[in-house]
Motif scaffolding. Sequence first.
Motif, PDB file in Angstrom:
ATOM      1  N   LYS A  52       0.767  -1.327  -0.025  1.00  0.00           N
ATOM      2  CA  LYS A  52       0.043  -0.016   0.125  1.00  0.00           C
ATOM      3  C   LYS A  52       0.757   1.245  -0.015  1.00  0.00           C
ATOM      4  N   ALA A  53       1.974   1.143   0.658  1.00  0.00           N
ATOM      5  CA  ALA A  53       2.775   2.489   0.845  1.00  0.00           C
ATOM      6  C   ALA A  53       3.672   2.712  -0.579  1.00  0.00           C
ATOM      7  N   ARG A  55       2.282   1.695  -3.492  1.00  0.00           N
ATOM      8  CA  ARG A  55       1.123   1.963  -4.400  1.00  0.00           C
ATOM      9  C   ARG A  55       0.917   3.674  -4.378  1.00  0.00           C
ATOM     10  N   ASP A  56       1.067   4.222  -2.921  1.00  0.00           N
ATOM     11  CA  ASP A  56       0.778   5.663  -2.622  1.00  0.00           C
ATOM     12  C   ASP A  56       1.824   6.379  -3.232  1.00  0.00           C
ATOM     13  N   ARG A  57       3.066   5.953  -2.968  1.00  0.00           N
ATOM     14  CA  ARG A  57       4.090   6.654  -3.574  1.00  0.00           C
ATOM     15  C   ARG A  57       4.002   6.699  -5.076  1.00  0.00           C
ATOM     16  N   GLN A  60       1.173   9.221  -5.916  1.00  0.00           N
ATOM     17  CA  GLN A  60       1.686  10.697  -5.559  1.00  0.00           C
ATOM     18  C   GLN A  60       2.747  11.067  -6.588  1.00  0.00           C
TER      19      GLN A  60
END
Length: 178
Positions: A52-53, A55-57, A60
């Motif tokens: 998840k981290a 994918r979030d990066r 962004q």
Amino acid sequence: MRNALQEQLLKAGLAKKSKIDAVAREQAKQRSANAAAPSAEQAEAERQRREKAERDRQLQAERNAQARIQEQRAQARQIIEQNKLKLEGDSDYRFTDGNAIRSILVTDSLRKQLAKGSVVIVRFDDSYAVVPRAVVEKIESRDAGMIVVDHGRGGTAGGGEAEDEYYKRFVVPDDLVW
């Protein structure tokens, strides 16, 4: 630190101090081993958190890239707005934009400047604008797709030298306006 039972066993002489210390060390090892070895559920949760981290990066980074593109387009639009020449005249200047033929009204002097390449036609909102050659590099560095007609660029877009030699045989009159 010993518990009360261990103290009582030591006082009664039923246990040795070294044996109690060895048991305490063994229990501490077992506790730390249980805490260090995560369960399968904890490992799965950690893996999902890392995914998840990541994918979030990535999301962004995409958002930042889109924001940068929008900012550059806005800067190019502002440059065009500040430097555009007034379009007024009595004759049409026709040019191609993609597959469509467009036209703008120009004066004879502006037509000559367009032919020489000292001014350039660019997209501006839903229409077109004419800007001087001095600002073309600024616009091109921000959004090259805004430049529609630029006769000042060196070379031809087509086949090069052999094609130029072929077309030199055909004389085009200077007063030709299409």
